[in-house]
Design a protein around this motif. Sequence first.
Motif, PDB file in Angstrom:
ATOM      1  N   TYR A   1      19.166   3.912 -16.894  1.00  0.00           N
ATOM      2  CA  TYR A   1      20.139   2.829 -16.770  1.00  0.00           C
ATOM      3  C   TYR A   1      21.422   3.067 -17.560  1.00  0.00           C
TER       4      TYR A   1
ATOM      5  N   GLU B   1      21.892  -8.363 -21.810  1.00  0.00           N
ATOM      6  CA  GLU B   1      22.117  -9.774 -22.100  1.00  0.00           C
ATOM      7  C   GLU B   1      22.321  -9.898 -23.598  1.00  0.00           C
TER       8      GLU B   1
ATOM      9  N   GLN C   1      26.595  -6.230 -18.429  1.00  0.00           N
ATOM     10  CA  GLN C   1      26.257  -7.648 -18.409  1.00  0.00           C
ATOM     11  C   GLN C   1      26.259  -8.192 -16.983  1.00  0.00           C
ATOM     12  N   ASP C   2      27.231  -7.822 -16.190  1.00  0.00           N
ATOM     13  CA  ASP C   2      27.313  -8.301 -14.802  1.00  0.00           C
ATOM     14  C   ASP C   2      26.136  -7.816 -13.961  1.00  0.00           C
ATOM     15  N   SER C   3      25.601  -6.648 -14.302  1.00  0.00           N
ATOM     16  CA  SER C   3      24.456  -6.113 -13.557  1.00  0.00           C
ATOM     17  C   SER C   3      23.123  -6.668 -14.082  1.00  0.00           C
ATOM     18  N   ASP C   4      23.191  -7.538 -15.093  1.00  0.00           N
ATOM     19  CA  ASP C   4      22.013  -8.169 -15.706  1.00  0.00           C
ATOM     20  C   ASP C   4      21.088  -7.187 -16.423  1.00  0.00           C
ATOM     21  N   ILE C   5      21.577  -5.998 -16.712  1.00  0.00           N
ATOM     22  CA  ILE C   5      20.795  -5.038 -17.489  1.00  0.00           C
ATOM     23  C   ILE C   5      20.909  -5.352 -18.976  1.00  0.00           C
TER      24      ILE C   5
END
Length: 178
Positions: free
Chosen positions: A27, A75, A69-73
Motif C-alpha cells: 500500500y 485515518e 486519507q481519501d483512499s481510506d488507507i
Amino acid sequence: MSNTGSDHPDRTSDPNPNTPQAILQKYFDEYDYQIFRLLNNNGRISDTELAEQIGLSRTAVRRRREKLQDSDILEILAVIVLQEANLADADILVKFDQQGSSENRDQFIEKLIDEELIYRVNSCMGEYDLLFSLWHSTLNDLKEYLWELFDGEDAVKEYSVVPLVKTWKAWNKELNRP
C-alpha cells in the motif's frame, strides 16, 4: 499505490517479513510509509514538519497524505488511553444463535456500531462469532451497560466478558513494561 518513479527513494529489501514496513509495502512506497510512521507517532505533526523530516516539498507531502486519507488507507484519529484515565475496558465475545435470522444478527451488529462506548466490532472465526470492545467509568458500570445492551437480544446465544486490567502497549504506544 507503489510507484517506482525517480521521485522515490530506493526501497531496501527488509529480510524480515514481520515488520510494519514489509507488510504495508503493498500500500505504501517509502515516502508514504514515512508519512504514516511520523503521523502514527504524532498525529498533530504539520505537513511542513513532515516534509522537512522526509525530504519532500510540503505540497508533495500534503498531496500524498490526502491521497492516503481519501483512499481510506490512512485515518488520523485521537484515542483515549483508557488505562491512563483509569477507565474500565473489556472485550466481549459473542456466540450467535445459529437458528436465528441473519436479519437479527445484522441488527445487533448495527446496534453495537451505533453505541459510542463500543470502540471496536469484529467478526471472528472459531468458538465465537463476534468480538467487540467497550469502555465505561467502572467495571460495575460496564457490567450494567452490558446487561442493558443484551436485554431482549434474540440473536445472541451467549457471551463472555474479558475485563482488561493492564495494557502494556496500545496503538503502537508503549504504556508500561512488566
